[in-house]
Design a protein around this motif. Sequence first.
Motif, PDB file in Angstrom:
ATOM      1  N   GLY A  22       1.385  -1.716  -0.125  1.00  0.00           N
ATOM      2  CA  GLY A  22      -0.160  -0.288  -0.076  1.00  0.00           C
ATOM      3  C   GLY A  22       1.184   1.714   0.155  1.00  0.00           C
ATOM      4  O   GLY A  22       1.613   1.468   1.129  1.00  0.00           O
ATOM      5  N   GLN A  45      -9.498  -3.855   1.940  1.00  0.00           N
ATOM      6  CA  GLN A  45      -9.426  -3.100   2.856  1.00  0.00           C
ATOM      7  C   GLN A  45      -9.552  -2.688   4.116  1.00  0.00           C
ATOM      8  O   GLN A  45      -9.385  -1.593   4.095  1.00  0.00           O
ATOM      9  N   PHE A  48      -7.454   0.153   2.439  1.00  0.00           N
ATOM     10  CA  PHE A  48      -7.815   0.876   2.938  1.00  0.00           C
ATOM     11  C   PHE A  48      -8.477   1.221   3.469  1.00  0.00           C
ATOM     12  O   PHE A  48      -8.927   2.817   4.001  1.00  0.00           O
ATOM     13  N   ASP A  49      -8.818   1.047   4.629  1.00  0.00           N
ATOM     14  CA  ASP A  49      -9.371   1.821   6.229  1.00  0.00           C
ATOM     15  C   ASP A  49      -7.803   2.637   6.169  1.00  0.00           C
ATOM     16  O   ASP A  49      -8.793   3.441   7.537  1.00  0.00           O
ATOM     17  N   LYS A  51      -6.529   5.568   5.670  1.00  0.00           N
ATOM     18  CA  LYS A  51      -6.979   6.846   4.809  1.00  0.00           C
ATOM     19  C   LYS A  51      -5.150   7.323   3.809  1.00  0.00           C
ATOM     20  O   LYS A  51      -5.803   8.034   2.916  1.00  0.00           O
ATOM     21  N   ASP A  54      -3.401   5.248  -0.775  1.00  0.00           N
ATOM     22  CA  ASP A  54      -3.932   6.065  -1.940  1.00  0.00           C
ATOM     23  C   ASP A  54      -3.648   4.935  -2.975  1.00  0.00           C
ATOM     24  O   ASP A  54      -5.245   4.778  -3.686  1.00  0.00           O
ATOM     25  N   TYR A  55      -3.344   3.950  -2.945  1.00  0.00           N
ATOM     26  CA  TYR A  55      -3.704   2.476  -4.188  1.00  0.00           C
ATOM     27  C   TYR A  55      -2.172   1.453  -3.818  1.00  0.00           C
ATOM     28  O   TYR A  55      -1.165   1.699  -2.457  1.00  0.00           O
ATOM     29  N   ASP A  71      -6.773   1.330  -7.416  1.00  0.00           N
ATOM     30  CA  ASP A  71      -6.827   2.201  -6.736  1.00  0.00           C
ATOM     31  C   ASP A  71      -7.917   3.217  -6.175  1.00  0.00           C
ATOM     32  O   ASP A  71      -9.340   2.033  -6.021  1.00  0.00           O
ATOM     33  N   ARG A  72      -7.333   3.754  -4.917  1.00  0.00           N
ATOM     34  CA  ARG A  72      -9.484   3.959  -3.873  1.00  0.00           C
ATOM     35  C   ARG A  72      -9.943   4.515  -4.612  1.00  0.00           C
ATOM     36  O   ARG A  72     -10.444   4.873  -5.804  1.00  0.00           O
TER      37      ARG A  72
END
Length: 73
Positions: A22, A45, A48-49, A51, A54-55, A71-72
């Motif tokens: 990430g 998940q 992406f938790d 913040k 970004d990708y 990508d988010r």
Amino acid sequence: MAYDATDQVPEVMRNRLLSVRGFSKEGMMLDADVVEGHELEPLIQRFFDNKQIDYIHVHNAKRGCYSGRIDRA
């Protein structure tokens, strides 16, 4: 041909051991893990938790190399 879909993991990723990384929008790696492809969604998940991520880059952990970018939304 590039795979371009939303909320779907390509079948080719489901059958491999994956190295998942990430990155921030500045390109700094913030997290990394290894996962069996059929368990990729929970790791996406989790990343992406955070913040700041970004990708995500996905690599085949054994034979092969770069597999794709997530990508988010």
